[in-house]
Scaffold this active site. Structure first.
Site, PDB file in Angstrom:
ATOM      1  NE  ARG A 209       2.847  -5.489  -1.403  1.00 39.32           N
ATOM      2  CZ  ARG A 209       2.251  -6.395  -0.622  1.00 39.32           C
ATOM      3  NH1 ARG A 209       1.821  -7.536  -1.157  1.00 39.32           N
ATOM      4  NH2 ARG A 209       2.101  -6.167   0.670  1.00 39.32           N
ATOM      5  CE  LYS A 241       6.877  -4.296   1.191  1.00 38.93           C
ATOM      6  NZ  LYS A 241       6.331  -2.954   0.885  1.00 38.93           N
ATOM      7  NE  ARG A 321      -0.209  -2.606  -2.116  1.00 43.41           N
ATOM      8  CZ  ARG A 321      -0.633  -3.778  -1.669  1.00 43.41           C
ATOM      9  NH1 ARG A 321      -1.405  -4.525  -2.433  1.00 43.41           N
ATOM     10  NH2 ARG A 321      -0.304  -4.212  -0.477  1.00 43.41           N
ATOM     11  CG  HIS A 344      -0.913  -4.039   4.071  1.00 42.65           C
ATOM     12  ND1 HIS A 344      -1.645  -2.878   3.984  1.00 42.65           N
ATOM     13  CD2 HIS A 344      -0.005  -3.983   3.057  1.00 42.65           C
ATOM     14  CE1 HIS A 344      -1.210  -2.152   2.974  1.00 42.65           C
ATOM     15  NE2 HIS A 344      -0.215  -2.803   2.400  1.00 42.65           N
ATOM     16  CE1 TYR A 354      -0.074   0.782  -0.941  1.00 42.82           C
ATOM     17  CE2 TYR A 354       0.803   0.389   1.238  1.00 42.82           C
ATOM     18  CZ  TYR A 354       0.930   0.314  -0.125  1.00 42.82           C
ATOM     19  OH  TYR A 354       2.064  -0.210  -0.681  1.00 42.82           O
TER      20      TYR A 354
END
Length: 381
Positions: A209, A241, A321, A344, A354
């Site tokens: 990221r 995240k 990304r 993720h 994505y």
């Protein structure tokens, strides 16, 4: 003069100026003087409605301030929100929406006069200019601001909660570079003229990221083992995240080469800056060691894309990304493997946001990037 009775209070409505004034007798105050409640309006009906609302507020303990406007309510909310320990980025997002989307359009309405129709008209008007997500945040700010004012008895009910948030304009969908475009960008980024070339290369071949790259430290890199450890992000309190975002990744050969060259350049800059250098151990930083802001990264990223022959205005760094995910998927890496590589929580985000192509066969991460773009051995042959 017309006599009226609203609830248990007697009063009158009389002509005054270009409209009417209504007054209710509330009794004798502590100072021994008559206590009267007054409201003005263009018609008797309007005055009567205002007096009814005032009596209701009085009986419910609400003490509306005629000088308290919606702009005061949202500003007070933001002040309190800013002291609650929330992420600085979130605070700035709220501030921008308040300053640009709320106050200029409905901030001048007295809070006690604000109606659900006012809110609905405002939302519908902004829906042509804001995405559904931004519109929802702006509406939420309004509801929370009025709710806070209601807790302080400045208003009786929260009219913003009586209105549904409409759909906003569609947001620009994220895209990914094609394989040929990615190769062109990688070739350009490898040139020593681009100070953030290594950033672009690492982003494409690792899927990190943007906020992870901006806070990446040399202590989290093992170039001898071609490994990067993702431990921090440019987010609130430096946290990644999600918990699964803390991960170790293999790094493709071309990124290792670029990072070695980048470290040599940075060492020369540090020597030149001397005591003025701010050593934060950052891999990607300004010439004096200070961290890059997001807009500074965007500007240098666009220089690379322009030099590679792409329209830089059409792209942003986070789409590198997306490029990683799409190329990996196109080359046969299963969605479960990609989801782990990009940190993720599950495959849903990877699959719905994505991934732009899908061919489910099994391969590995850094090793597969070496196959796609060529390993160090291949390029030296």
């Amino acid at each position: 003069m017309a006599k009226i009775l609203i609830g248990k209070y007697e009063g009158s409505i009389y002509k005054e100026g270009n409209g009417y004034t209504g007054a209710l007798e509330l009794g004798i105050g502590p100072n021994g003087k008559r206590n009267r409640l007054k409201r003005k309006g263009r018609t008797k009906t309007a005055v009567t409605d205002k007096l009814k609302k005032a009596v209701k507020d009085l009986e419910e303990g609400v003490k509306p301030d005629p000088h308290y406007y919606l702009r005061n309510a949202v500003t007070d909310f933001l002040t309190a929100f800013s002291k609650s320990g929330k992420a600085p980025n979130t605070i700035e997002t709220y501030r921008s929406l308040i300053d640009n989307q709320i106050i200029p359009f409905i901030g001048g309405i007295r809070l006690e006069d604000l109606t659900a129709d006012d809110v609905e008209t405002w939302l519908n008007g902004r829906s042509e200019h804001l995405t559904t997500s931004s519109l929802g945040i702006a509406h939420s700010i309004l509801k929370r601001s009025i709710r806070r004012a209601a807790r302080r008895d400045k208003v009786g009910r929260n009219v913003a909660e009586l209105v549904d948030t409409p759909e906003g304009k569609p947001g620009r969908p994220s895209r990914s570079l094609s394989l040929e475009q990615a190769k062109a960008v990688l070739a350009e980024a490898a040139k020593p003229t681009h100070r953030l070339g290594a950033y672009v290369i690492l982003a494409i071949v690792s899927g990190l990221r943007t906020e992870e790259l901006r806070t990446l430290r040399w202590s989290a890199l093992d170039l001898d083992k071609a490994t990067v450890y993702v431990l921090r992000a440019d987010r609130h309190k430096g946290e990644t995240k999600t918990r699964l975002s803390r991960r170790g990744l293999g790094v493709a050969d071309m990124a290792v080469e670029a990072l070695r060259a980048h470290r040599t350049r940075q060492a020369a800059e540090k020597l030149k800056a001397g005591e003025a250098y701010q050593d934060n151990d950052l891999v990607f930083c300004q010439e004096d060691g200070r961290p890059y802001a997001a807009h500074q990264v965007r500007r240098r990223f666009r220089h690379v894309l322009t030099a590679a022959g792409l329209n830089a205005a059409e792209w942003c760094p986070r789409e590198l990304r997306h490029t990683f995910v799409s190329i990996m998927s196109d080359q046969g890496v299963p969605i479960e493997k990609i989801s782990v590589l990009v940190g993720h929580r599950d495959t849903k985000t990877t699959e719905t946001i994505y991934r732009h192509q899908l061919r489910p066969e099994i391969r590995e991460g850094a090793e597969h990037m070496n196959v796609i773009f060529g390993s160090k051995a291949d390029r030296s042959a």
